[in-house]
Write a protein that holds these residues in place. Structure first.
Motif, PDB file in Angstrom:
ATOM      1  N   PHE A  29      41.465  42.477  30.993  1.00 48.41           N
ATOM      2  CA  PHE A  29      42.561  41.852  30.263  1.00 48.41           C
ATOM      3  C   PHE A  29      43.865  41.927  31.050  1.00 48.41           C
ATOM      4  CE2 PHE A  29      46.048  41.312  27.423  1.00 48.41           C
ATOM      5  CZ  PHE A  29      45.653  40.203  26.704  1.00 48.41           C
ATOM      6  N   GLY A  30      44.117  43.094  31.633  1.00 45.89           N
ATOM      7  CA  GLY A  30      45.371  43.296  32.344  1.00 45.89           C
ATOM      8  C   GLY A  30      45.519  42.352  33.523  1.00 45.89           C
ATOM      9  N   ILE A  31      44.417  42.094  34.222  1.00 46.63           N
ATOM     10  CA  ILE A  31      44.521  41.319  35.452  1.00 46.63           C
ATOM     11  C   ILE A  31      44.233  39.844  35.223  1.00 46.63           C
ATOM     12  CG2 ILE A  31      43.570  41.049  37.765  1.00 46.63           C
ATOM     13  CD1 ILE A  31      43.085  44.105  37.606  1.00 46.63           C
ATOM     14  N   MET A  32      43.161  39.553  34.483  1.00 45.79           N
ATOM     15  CA  MET A  32      42.832  38.138  34.299  1.00 45.79           C
ATOM     16  C   MET A  32      43.350  37.587  32.978  1.00 45.79           C
ATOM     17  SD  MET A  32      40.265  39.694  36.116  1.00 45.79           S
ATOM     18  CE  MET A  32      38.513  39.543  35.905  1.00 45.79           C
ATOM     19  N   ASP A  33      43.944  38.439  32.142  1.00 46.56           N
ATOM     20  CA  ASP A  33      44.436  37.997  30.844  1.00 46.56           C
ATOM     21  C   ASP A  33      43.298  37.419  30.008  1.00 46.56           C
ATOM     22  OD1 ASP A  33      46.389  37.706  28.938  1.00 46.56           O
ATOM     23  OD2 ASP A  33      46.855  35.659  29.515  1.00 46.56           O
ATOM     24  N   LEU A  34      42.097  38.015  30.126  1.00 46.65           N
ATOM     25  CA  LEU A  34      40.929  37.492  29.426  1.00 46.65           C
ATOM     26  C   LEU A  34      40.512  38.446  28.306  1.00 46.65           C
ATOM     27  CD1 LEU A  34      38.472  35.419  29.433  1.00 46.65           C
ATOM     28  CD2 LEU A  34      37.262  37.198  30.678  1.00 46.65           C
ATOM     29  N   VAL A  35      40.416  37.912  27.099  1.00 44.32           N
ATOM     30  CA  VAL A  35      39.876  38.691  25.982  1.00 44.32           C
ATOM     31  C   VAL A  35      38.361  38.550  26.041  1.00 44.32           C
ATOM     32  CG1 VAL A  35      39.853  39.018  23.497  1.00 44.32           C
ATOM     33  CG2 VAL A  35      41.883  38.097  24.603  1.00 44.32           C
ATOM     34  N   ASN A  36      37.693  39.597  26.483  1.00 41.91           N
ATOM     35  CA  ASN A  36      36.254  39.491  26.684  1.00 41.91           C
ATOM     36  C   ASN A  36      35.483  40.222  25.599  1.00 41.91           C
ATOM     37  OD1 ASN A  36      33.730  39.112  27.690  1.00 41.91           O
ATOM     38  ND2 ASN A  36      33.910  40.663  29.285  1.00 41.91           N
ATOM     39  N   LEU A  37      35.156  39.511  24.529  1.00 37.04           N
ATOM     40  CA  LEU A  37      34.383  40.144  23.457  1.00 37.04           C
ATOM     41  C   LEU A  37      32.981  40.493  23.931  1.00 37.04           C
ATOM     42  CD1 LEU A  37      35.234  37.910  20.371  1.00 37.04           C
ATOM     43  CD2 LEU A  37      36.246  40.065  21.012  1.00 37.04           C
ATOM     44  N   ALA A  38      32.509  39.801  24.975  1.00 35.42           N
ATOM     45  CA  ALA A  38      31.140  40.016  25.427  1.00 35.42           C
ATOM     46  C   ALA A  38      31.000  41.275  26.277  1.00 35.42           C
ATOM     47  CB  ALA A  38      30.652  38.793  26.200  1.00 35.42           C
ATOM     48  N   MET A 167      45.439  48.773  44.960  1.00 34.95           N
ATOM     49  CA  MET A 167      46.789  48.240  45.081  1.00 34.95           C
ATOM     50  C   MET A 167      46.801  46.766  44.676  1.00 34.95           C
ATOM     51  SD  MET A 167      49.094  48.981  48.371  1.00 34.95           S
ATOM     52  CE  MET A 167      48.590  47.595  49.351  1.00 34.95           C
ATOM     53  N   LEU A 168      45.770  46.041  45.159  1.00 36.73           N
ATOM     54  CA  LEU A 168      45.681  44.624  44.811  1.00 36.73           C
ATOM     55  C   LEU A 168      45.460  44.451  43.313  1.00 36.73           C
ATOM     56  CD1 LEU A 168      43.531  43.248  47.765  1.00 36.73           C
ATOM     57  CD2 LEU A 168      45.976  42.971  47.350  1.00 36.73           C
ATOM     58  N   ILE A 169      44.630  45.344  42.748  1.00 41.29           N
ATOM     59  CA  ILE A 169      44.371  45.255  41.306  1.00 41.29           C
ATOM     60  C   ILE A 169      45.669  45.430  40.531  1.00 41.29           C
ATOM     61  CG2 ILE A 169      43.290  46.467  39.364  1.00 41.29           C
ATOM     62  CD1 ILE A 169      40.864  46.942  41.108  1.00 41.29           C
ATOM     63  N   ARG A 170      46.441  46.467  40.939  1.00 40.11           N
ATOM     64  CA  ARG A 170      47.702  46.709  40.229  1.00 40.11           C
ATOM     65  C   ARG A 170      48.674  45.561  40.438  1.00 40.11           C
ATOM     66  NH1 ARG A 170      50.004  51.543  42.526  1.00 40.11           N
ATOM     67  NH2 ARG A 170      48.381  51.392  44.084  1.00 40.11           N
ATOM     68  N   ALA A 171      48.699  45.049  41.669  1.00 42.62           N
ATOM     69  CA  ALA A 171      49.592  43.927  41.939  1.00 42.62           C
ATOM     70  C   ALA A 171      49.164  42.711  41.113  1.00 42.62           C
ATOM     71  CB  ALA A 171      49.565  43.587  43.423  1.00 42.62           C
ATOM     72  N   GLY A 172      47.841  42.498  41.042  1.00 38.82           N
ATOM     73  CA  GLY A 172      47.328  41.369  40.279  1.00 38.82           C
ATOM     74  C   GLY A 172      47.699  41.493  38.817  1.00 38.82           C
ATOM     75  N   ALA A 173      47.709  42.722  38.320  1.00 35.15           N
ATOM     76  CA  ALA A 173      48.021  42.925  36.912  1.00 35.15           C
ATOM     77  C   ALA A 173      49.474  42.580  36.629  1.00 35.15           C
ATOM     78  CB  ALA A 173      47.729  44.365  36.509  1.00 35.15           C
ATOM     79  N   SER A 174      50.384  42.877  37.585  1.00 40.60           N
ATOM     80  CA  SER A 174      51.781  42.597  37.254  1.00 40.60           C
ATOM     81  C   SER A 174      52.188  41.170  37.607  1.00 40.60           C
ATOM     82  CB  SER A 174      52.724  43.624  37.893  1.00 40.60           C
ATOM     83  OG  SER A 174      52.381  43.818  39.228  1.00 40.60           O
ATOM     84  N   ASN A 175      51.600  40.595  38.666  1.00 42.31           N
ATOM     85  CA  ASN A 175      51.961  39.212  38.973  1.00 42.31           C
ATOM     86  C   ASN A 175      50.888  38.566  39.834  1.00 42.31           C
ATOM     87  OD1 ASN A 175      53.123  36.782  39.617  1.00 42.31           O
ATOM     88  ND2 ASN A 175      55.166  37.630  39.912  1.00 42.31           N
ATOM     89  N   ARG A 176      49.954  37.919  39.164  1.00 42.97           N
ATOM     90  CA  ARG A 176      48.807  37.443  39.945  1.00 42.97           C
ATOM     91  C   ARG A 176      49.159  36.254  40.815  1.00 42.97           C
ATOM     92  NH1 ARG A 176      45.296  34.582  35.194  1.00 42.97           N
ATOM     93  NH2 ARG A 176      46.852  35.002  33.625  1.00 42.97           N
ATOM     94  N   ARG A 177      50.114  35.445  40.408  1.00 36.16           N
ATOM     95  CA  ARG A 177      50.475  34.294  41.229  1.00 36.16           C
ATOM     96  C   ARG A 177      51.076  34.745  42.543  1.00 36.16           C
ATOM     97  NH1 ARG A 177      53.310  30.050  37.359  1.00 36.16           N
ATOM     98  NH2 ARG A 177      51.478  29.532  36.161  1.00 36.16           N
ATOM     99  N   MET A 178      51.917  35.766  42.457  1.00 32.09           N
ATOM    100  CA  MET A 178      52.554  36.270  43.668  1.00 32.09           C
ATOM    101  C   MET A 178      51.484  36.801  44.620  1.00 32.09           C
ATOM    102  SD  MET A 178      55.278  36.608  45.266  1.00 32.09           S
ATOM    103  CE  MET A 178      56.737  36.549  44.229  1.00 32.09           C
ATOM    104  N   VAL A 179      50.507  37.534  44.074  1.00 34.18           N
ATOM    105  CA  VAL A 179      49.449  38.091  44.917  1.00 34.18           C
ATOM    106  C   VAL A 179      48.699  36.950  45.615  1.00 34.18           C
ATOM    107  CG1 VAL A 179      47.315  39.422  44.908  1.00 34.18           C
ATOM    108  CG2 VAL A 179      49.206  40.100  43.443  1.00 34.18           C
ATOM    109  N   ALA A 180      48.400  35.891  44.860  1.00 33.22           N
ATOM    110  CA  ALA A 180      47.689  34.759  45.452  1.00 33.22           C
ATOM    111  C   ALA A 180      48.556  34.114  46.530  1.00 33.22           C
ATOM    112  CB  ALA A 180      47.336  33.749  44.372  1.00 33.22           C
ATOM    113  N   ALA A 181      49.855  34.015  46.260  1.00 36.84           N
ATOM    114  CA  ALA A 181      50.755  33.378  47.223  1.00 36.84           C
ATOM    115  C   ALA A 181      50.829  34.176  48.518  1.00 36.84           C
ATOM    116  CB  ALA A 181      52.144  33.227  46.609  1.00 36.84           C
TER     117      ALA A 181
END
Lengths: 304, 332
Positions: A29-38, A167-181
């Protein structure tokens, strides 16, 4: 006093199991913003995989170890086929699609493994008791869960705080677009995180299996508890999930172990034994409501 | 009323009218063909339609993803069941009390949970529903996990006999029509506009000076009370209550029905409820045709179907009928 100590240990054991489940959920949820009931289905399938592999190999440990890559593969497939298409959607779509996944996986288990519950028998080495204090026996298997759970939790803490991936996981959690950029292959990272969550869920499922026995939908109720935990802890916070899991584990065990005796003083013993487990469940939800009223984004959640 | 007549001339209006007429004469059809089971399914469709419409008010129009709406099935049902257990069968007592309890519970839950957003809101509504679920499980005096049989359906001083199945069906149907009309008035009123405005841009509504929280809370209470109505009906229909009627899976089913039918469309939930129950009843024999005995695994088809709906069919069945004339489409 001994009884009390044993129950506290049971609470820690339950809390660690739920932490493993909640950690994957909160990462996803933190990184992909996905509610995964499964996520609960991965827990269930981890246990069923382990059951099958234990049957093939005849070894408890080997079966459990083989179940992990199987769960990883399943997680990666789910991510590639379905989850990845959901990241950009809103939460309602997540709920709907992953609810559909739950129905699918529950039926799949019924088709492949049959409707009857299954049980995993422990090897003799794990079936007995050990003395945690001189003269205080504790079931070896439950102790093993605590050890494995603690090791995995420490590994996770190390992975997230001390490694490049973390580090990437934490970065992805706070701003995934920036990490991709910045040139990180964010899609690969997402798949990895989802797979990691699947492995953690499978570990929790297969470790719980000898205690609770395998049944269809076994992941669904504990999933709700895992959600409660990540909401109390603050979504996306592994530290929060750990603390909340410990608290919820203790609340649950107190309800099961001590409440019946207390209630028996005020009501009939059969009424007390029906009421006590549900009161402890109710207490968990009241706790969550109280935390959210006090802090609407959980204990360690990011303020909006 | 003029709006209603204009609405009738659109393709959507014709389909809805035809559907409502069909639902209205269903007992006559089932009697003619001697299909009592179909009438039972029809009654469930109508009751679930009311529940799904009530959820649609907050989910579709308010944008509030409540994942605990089945709790009102439970609270409404348990009010009937518990009173009947103590030999209070009068509907004049059971029904107003059931609605009142639901309204109060919705007010309390709404006041607490509307402070949160996003996943937190989804989870806190779920948590409150689970709380009531476990209270139900723990009520040993009222059957605990096993639930409770209801000896008699609600009695309305001889005015209407709910034991007569077609009569009970028509009562549910009349309440569905009343609910549809009431919600139609609500969503097109100033109140409904504020609710929908807050869904698309909360900050702007706040800046315009609307107390969004109070509007949402009111909608939440209306929604919960209507949900309670369907609970009263469901308990009367099944003559049985148990915690499973408010399990979180039922809440999920309600969301499925709303989205399947078309969020933020007045009659979408009716389409959704029909589709849901027709799918359930037809997938089983269909799969059985392919391979005998596999019909019970119908959810292995239904699950992926939901995923496809979530991924590719946001507007649900309602969007097949074109865009609604006045109310905005279901943009999430």
């Amino acid at each position: 006093m001994e009884y009390f100590l044993l129950q506290v240990l049971n609470g820690i054991q339950l809390g660690l199991l739920m932490f493993l489940l909640a950690a994957g959920l909160t990462l996803v949820f933190g990184i992909m913003d996905l509610v995964n009931l499964a996520h609960g289905s991965l827990y269930m399938l981890g246990a069923y995989f382990a059951w099958t592999f234990m049957g093939w190999t005849g070894s408890f440990v080997l079966g459990a170890l083989l179940a992990l890559p199987a769960a990883l593969a399943l997680g990666v497939i789910v991510e590639l086929v379905i989850a990845r298409r959901l990241y950009a959607r809103d939460h309602l779509d997540h709920v709907l699609a992953t609810f559909g996944l739950i129905l699918f996986f529950n039926e799949l288990v019924r088709v492949l493994w049959g409707p009857a519950g299954k049980s995993i028998t422990l090897p003799p080495a794990l079936a007995g008791t050990i003395d945690i204090l001189p003269g205080v026996p504790y079931p070896t298997y439950r102790f093993a869960i605590i050890v494995v759970g603690a090791v995995v939790a420490l590994f996770l803490a190390w992975l997230v705080t001390r490694t490049r991936i973390g580090m990437l996981i934490r970065a992805g959690a706070s701003n995934r677009r920036m990490v991709a950029a910045l040139g990180v292959n964010i899609e690969l990272l997402f798949t990895l995180v989802f797979g990691l969550g699947a492995i953690l869920a499978a570990i929790a499922g297969l470790m719980a299996a000898p205690i609770v026995s395998l049944k269809i939908g076994m992941g669904d109720d504990i999933l709700i508890l895992a959600f409660v935990i990540i909401v109390i802890g603050g979504i996306g916070s592994i530290k929060g999930a750990f603390i909340a899991a410990m608290v919820v584990g203790q609340v649950d065990i107190i309800g099961r172990a001590f409440l019946p005796d207390l209630l028996k003083k005020v009501m009939s013993s059969s009424a007390a034994s029906t009421a006590a487990p549900s009161i402890s469940q109710v207490a968990v939800y009241v706790l969550m409501a109280a935390v959210l009223v006090w802090r609407p984004t959980g204990l360690f959640g990011q303020r909006q | 009323m003029k709006d209603l007549l204009t609405a009738l001339r659109t393709p959507r209006g014709i389909v809805v009218a035809a559907l409502l007429v069909l639902l209205g004469v269903l007992p006559l059809l089932t009697q003619a063909f001697d299909q009592r089971y179909v009438l039972s399914i029809g009654t469930r469709v109508v009751i679930w339609s009311i529940a799904a419409m009530s959820l649609n008010l907050i989910l579709g129009y308010g944008g509030l993803v409540s994942f605990g709406h089945a709790v009102f099935f439970g609270i409404g049902g348990y009010t009937v069941g518990i009173l009947a257990h103590h030999d209070v069968f009068s509907g004049w007592i059971q029904w107003p009390l059931g609605l009142l309890v639901c309204a109060l519970w919705a007010a309390a839950v709404g006041a607490l949970s509307l402070r949160t957003r996003g996943l937190y809101f989804i989870m806190i509504t779920l948590a409150f529903a689970q709380l009531v679920f476990y209270v139900g499980v723990g009520l040993e005096a009222y059957g605990g996990d096993d639930g409770l049989n209801i000896a008699r359906r609600s009695v309305f001083s001889g005015l209407i006999d709910l034991r007569h199945r077609p009569t009970f069906y028509w009562l549910c149907y009349a309440l569905l029509l009343a609910t549809t009309f009431g919600l139609w008035r609500i969503v097109n009123s100033r109140f409904g506009m504020v609710l929908r405005g807050a869904k698309s841009n909360e900050t702007r509504m706040l800046a315009l000076g609307f107390p969004v929280f109070r509007y949402r809370l009111t909608a939440f209470v209306i929604s919960g009370t209507l949900g309670g109505l369907s609970g009263l009906l469901l308990a009367n229909h099944d003559a049985y209550i148990s915690p499973s009627m408010m399990s979180w899976v039922k809440s999920g089913d309600l969301i499925v029905i709303v989205v399947l039918g078309g969020m933020g469309s007045l009659t979408g939930p009716i389409f959704g409820a029909i589709a849901f129950f027709v799918l359930e009843e037809s997938l089983k024999p269909l799969i059985d045709l392919g391979r005998k005995g596999w019909g019970e695994y119908w959810q292995i088809v239904f699950g992926p179907l939901l995923i496809l709906v979530a991924l590719y069919a946001r507007g649900g069945i309602d969007s097949l009928l074109g865009r609604p004339p006045r109310s905005g489409g279901g943009h999430g």
